[in-house]
Design a protein around this motif. Structure first.
Motif, short mmCIF file in Angstrom:
data_model
loop_
_atom_site.label_atom_id
_atom_site.label_comp_id
_atom_site.label_asym_id
_atom_site.label_seq_id
_atom_site.Cartn_x
_atom_site.Cartn_y
_atom_site.Cartn_z
N GLU A 204 0.80 -1.21 0.00
CA GLU A 204 0.00 0.00 0.00
C GLU A 204 0.85 1.27 0.00
N ALA A 205 2.16 1.12 0.14
CA ALA A 205 3.03 2.29 0.27
C ALA A 205 3.50 2.76 -1.11
N TYR A 206 3.26 4.04 -1.39
CA TYR A 206 3.77 4.68 -2.60
C TYR A 206 5.09 5.33 -2.27
N MET A 207 6.12 5.13 -3.14
CA MET A 207 7.46 5.64 -2.86
C MET A 207 7.93 6.61 -3.92
N ASN A 208 8.62 7.65 -3.47
CA ASN A 208 9.34 8.58 -4.34
C ASN A 208 10.77 8.65 -3.81
N SER A 209 11.64 7.84 -4.41
CA SER A 209 13.00 7.67 -3.88
C SER A 209 13.96 8.77 -4.32
N ASN A 210 13.46 9.83 -4.95
CA ASN A 210 14.34 10.91 -5.39
C ASN A 210 14.65 11.91 -4.28
N TYR A 211 14.04 11.75 -3.12
CA TYR A 211 14.23 12.72 -2.04
C TYR A 211 14.51 12.00 -0.72
N ILE A 212 15.05 12.76 0.22
CA ILE A 212 15.36 12.23 1.55
C ILE A 212 14.26 12.65 2.53
N ALA A 213 13.81 11.72 3.34
CA ALA A 213 12.77 12.01 4.32
C ALA A 213 13.35 12.81 5.48
N GLU A 214 12.55 13.71 6.02
CA GLU A 214 12.94 14.49 7.19
C GLU A 214 12.09 14.15 8.41
N VAL A 237 1.07 6.37 2.42
CA VAL A 237 0.00 5.38 2.47
C VAL A 237 -1.31 6.15 2.55
N LEU A 238 -2.08 6.11 1.48
CA LEU A 238 -3.34 6.85 1.43
C LEU A 238 -4.43 6.08 2.16
N LEU A 239 -5.19 6.81 3.01
CA LEU A 239 -6.26 6.22 3.80
C LEU A 239 -7.54 7.02 3.63
N THR A 240 -8.64 6.47 4.08
CA THR A 240 -9.92 7.18 4.02
C THR A 240 -9.84 8.45 4.87
N PRO A 241 -10.27 9.59 4.35
CA PRO A 241 -10.18 10.84 5.12
C PRO A 241 -10.81 10.72 6.50
#
Length: 842
Positions: A204-214, A237-241
């Motif tokens: 369920e996890a969408y990744m954008n590996s071009n950046y570093i997490a803070e 991880v997108l969830l129901t609002p």
């Protein structure tokens, strides 16, 4: 009149903090205990709209009291101050100008906020659930959000480097064995420092590996790892609002995201999805079956039985028992390997840490794998993969065993380390004269001393004879070390790896029969040790006047360096004038053989290049010969600049008297990257049509006009300038890589080979760019102009060679030159030195 007005003011404050209504602020001095506020369940502070409250609470109606922040609607505790030091109902929370402190009924301090930069004016509980100490200017001095326990809420950030720690139980808030740690690229679950899950693994996890997490946060739409001051999503991880949700590391080891709606909680996300992947789900060596939740723990592996101990789990059947941990006073560390046996777990089982750990050794047999474990008191078992000879160690703590119905014949088999014949207590008592009576037979009392003396005498005679033979052999061969005043036993150097006799290595290598490599320091032979492990034995032939003790001192340093990407030094030999190093064997040879498909050849090397990168079964890469430069004697240091480097990988600063630093290896690494992209040497003969396909668009390349010798780094620069990246790719990768992937590699490589060392990135940045965590930089074209001079020289040498058919060796030296500085106009440029002068004999 003033006194009359003062009395109602005090009365009003008392009503506010001790009645049924609460304020979002309190001011020092102030104290609260559960006993004082018992009518309000210990509550003494509320947020503005009553969403959260602060209380001296005893979860589970026990006698353990904590300062807690509670979400009112769900009655859920989101933070506790003194989680590892509960107090009694009469213990107090005190607010002073110095901060918050918690003391038990006898006045002993159990918890406090750290020293603050100024005096406290007020304590605030916000509508987000954040407890804040304020100064007189409403500036924040301390916040509970910065000290998370096991939960984060909407509006709270978990920064990189910080973590959540599970509680020990439902009503026991003390720190448990599970942690969620936030790195710059992932959220990681660990049990007693052993990884068992990563957020990036979840489907369920969408990744954008071009950046570093803070930091990590939850909001109305889901769970996120964010970078660039919150403007870039790294993992999502997108969830129901939902207007209120929490992310919590449960005491059971699950990471759960839940939302609250109406009167009920909804579980929206859980990691790991397989409950058997939680390390202690079924106790020590308990067999966990099923997938998802709940799991089943109704059985033990074969040859094990259910334990009656408090922690549950399983124990090996008689006559075996589990050894005690390393830090125990009776850990059995005095035992030799023969005291241990290994109980097989049976087929079709798995272990949580195998997926996240590197093998302790590759290419060994099961016996060697178990011996490694036996000699390490922290090792409690192994998983062994027969197909690759990979040996995984289970260290420090044993978790549950996973039933894996999909296990194949090539999956690792598990073995648990066990004591043979006695319990750990019995073994400990056998080494303690006061632990019980010794009922030795009289015959044993008489015979044992005499037998022991005889054995010692025989052993001493054998050792004396062997030593005398060794000395005679050294004298006969002229190997007496004039720089060493005695045998190795004459001095002690801590940290030395295993020491081999020269005769042992003669036998292991079949009298140095199989040559597998050579370099500036000596030649390398393949060998097989008595334990059947395959090794590479390097015979050192270039050590100057260095003595045995100096050699051993440096080997001790190298032998203590352990890194997943460095070839391991297994041992050494320093006998007479012989110096040998014993390395782990890398069975796929060096990277250049995979890239360039070349036969064995002698290459003088001491830098980063494909020939010096060795590959294991699954193409794990390691650098070889690490640390050998340390073996250069001080007398040789003046030759350092002329001896370090290999044609094609040598950084310009070697020849310009500039400072040599780690950026010199970065240059070499950049050249290796270019060769990885192209699958060919940086210098090779190509016809012009191969490098100038008119159908590809763009003009002619100046580096490739005509046919002949092409300097590929310049060609890569020109293709980068024109955006024609796919023309650089190894034909074997056709259709398997994208233009964007090639562009990233080329840009990183060109950044590495810039002329000015300060402009080259460091290796941490390079790894970040290659993995996508850091955007790839644009190289400085001015700092790459020197490649045009080198490329022009290559082209000229190629044309001259075609026209005159001069001697190949001379032209090769000329065409592989590196520059020394001269000046043309306002531009510092270069004249050239031959490749023989660059590499030099070593």
């Amino acid at each position: 009149m003033g006194s009359f007005l003062f009395i109602p003011a005090i009365f009003l404050v008392f009503v506010v903090v001790s009645g049924t209504s609460f304020t979002e602020f309190i001011y020092p001095p102030f104290s609260a205990s559960h006993y004082e506020f018992i009518d309000n369940a210990g509550t003494f502070l509320s947020s503005r709209n009553g969403t959260f409250k602060a209380a001296m609470l005893n979860p589970g109606a026990q006698s353990n009291f904590y300062l807690c922040i509670i979400h009112v609607s769900s009655n859920t505790i989101i933070w506790s101050a003194n989680r590892n030091a509960s107090i009694s109902s009469s213990g107090e929370m005190n607010l002073t100008v110095k901060g918050i402190s918690i003391s038990d009924m006898d006045g002993s301090l159990v918890w406090s906020t750290p020293a603050l930069k100024s005096s406290v004016y007020a304590l605030l509980l916000t509508e987000l659930g954040n407890l804040i100490l304020l100064d007189q200017f409403n500036g924040s001095l301390w916040e509970s959000f910065h000290y998370p326990t096991d939960t984060i809420v909407i509006g709270q950030q978990l920064s990189v480097g910080s973590f959540l720690s599970s509680s020990s139980g439902v009503s026991n808030f003390s720190t448990g064995d599970y942690r969620l740690i936030l790195s710059a690229s992932d959220a990681i679950l660990q049990w007693r420092e052993q990884t068992y899950w990563k957020l990036s693994m979840d489907t369920e996890a969408y990744m954008n590996s071009n950046y570093i997490a803070e930091y990590m946060a939850i909001n109305r739409t889901g769970l996120q790892l964010l970078g660039s001051n919150g403007t870039v999503v790294v993992i999502q991880v997108l969830l129901t609002p939902s207007n209120f949700r929490i992310a919590q590391l449960d005491y059971s080891g699950k990471f759960i995201v839940r939302s609250f709606s109406g009167t009920r909680w909804n579980q929206e996300f859980v990691g790991p999805v397989d409950g058997c992947r939680i390390p202690f789900s079924c106790g020590r060596v308990g067999l966990c079956t099923g997938s998802g939740y709940p799991t089943t723990c109704s059985s033990c592996p074969p040859t094990f039985h259910v334990s009656s101990q408090d922690e549950g789990g399983c124990l090996p059947n008689s006559p075996y028992s589990l050894p005690l941990p390393c830090n125990s006073t009776n850990n059995g560390s005095h035992l030799n390997s023969s005291a241990f046996s290994y109980v097989q777990l049976g087929s079709g089982v798995d272990y949580f840490s195998i997926l996240f750990s590197e093998p302790a050794e590759y290419g060994v047999n099961l016996s060697v794998c178990q011996d490694l474990c036996s000699s390490n008191c922290s090792c409690l078992g192994v998983f062994y993969q027969n197909s690759s000879g990979s040996c995984y160690m289970l260290e420090d703590e044993l978790g549950s065993i996973i039933s894996n119905i999909n296990a194949g014949v090539n999956d690792p088999l598990g073995y648990i380390k066990a004591l043979v014949g006695s319990t750990p207590t019995e073994l400990n008592n056998s080494n303690n004269p006061s632990s019980g009576e010794r009922n030795f037979p009289v015959a044993a009392l008489v015979l044992l001393p005499f037998t022991g003396f005889s054995l010692l005498a025989a052993l001493g005679f054998l050792l004396w004879g062997r030593r005398r033979q060794s000395k005679l052999k050294e004298i006969k061969l002229g190997h007496v070390d004039s720089h060493s005043s005695g045998d190795m036993d004459a001095f002690y150097i801590p940290g030395l790896p295993k020491r081999f006799d020269y005769e042992e290595l003669e036998v292991a290598t079949d009298d140095f029969k199989t040559l597998i490599g050579s370099g500036g320091f000596g030649v390398v032979y393949k060998g097989v040790l008595p334990d059947k492990s395959v090794v590479a034995v390097k015979k050192i032939t270039n050590l100057g006047v260095q003595g045995k003790k100096d050699f051993c001192a440096e080997i001790a340093v190298i032998g203590n360096i352990h890194h997943a990407n460095l070839v391991k030094l297994k041992g050494f030999c320093a006998q007479g004038r012989q110096r040998l190093l014993v390395y782990e064997y890398m069975n796929r040879g060096s990277l250049d053989r995979t890239l360039f498909v070349v036969a064995d050849q002698k290459i003088i090397h001491c830098d980063v290049k494909p020939e010096n990168i060795l590959l294991q079964d699954h193409f794990q890469a390691k650098l070889s010969d690490f640390g050998l430069s340390k073996l250069l004697s001080p007398e040789q240091s003046s030759l350092f600049t002329t001896m370090r480097g290999t044609r094609g990988y040598l950084a310009p600063e070697w020849l310009t008297n500039s400072a040599i630093s780690e950026k010199t290896d970065v240059y070499s690494f950049g050249m290796v990257l270019l060769e990885l992209v192209s699958g060919r040497k940086n210098t090779l003969r190509l016809q012009s049509h191969n490098m100038n396909d008119s159908s590809s668009g763009g003009g002619q390349s100046s580096s490739s006009s005509g046919s002949g010798l092409v300097y590929f780094p310049l060609f890569a620069l020109e293709m980068h300038e024109q955006g024609r990246y796919l023309e650089l790719v190894d034909p074997r990768l056709e259709g398997r890589v994208t233009r964007e992937e090639v562009e990233k590699f080329v840009r990183v490589a060109l950044c590495c080979v810039q002329e000015e060392p300060a402009l080259r990135p460091n290796m941490n940045t390079i790894v970040g760019m290659l993995e996508g965590g850091i955007p790839s930089s644009q190289p400085n074209f001015e700092s790459l102009n020197f490649l045009r001079f080198i490329g022009r020289r290559f082209t000229e040498a190629s044309v001259i060679e075609d026209a005159t058919e001069r001697n190949d060796r001379v032209l090769y030296q000329e065409s592989n030159s590196f520059p020394t500085q001269t000046t043309i106009g306002s531009r510092t440029c270069f004249s050239y030195i031959s490749s023989q002068e660059v590499s030099g004999p070593r």
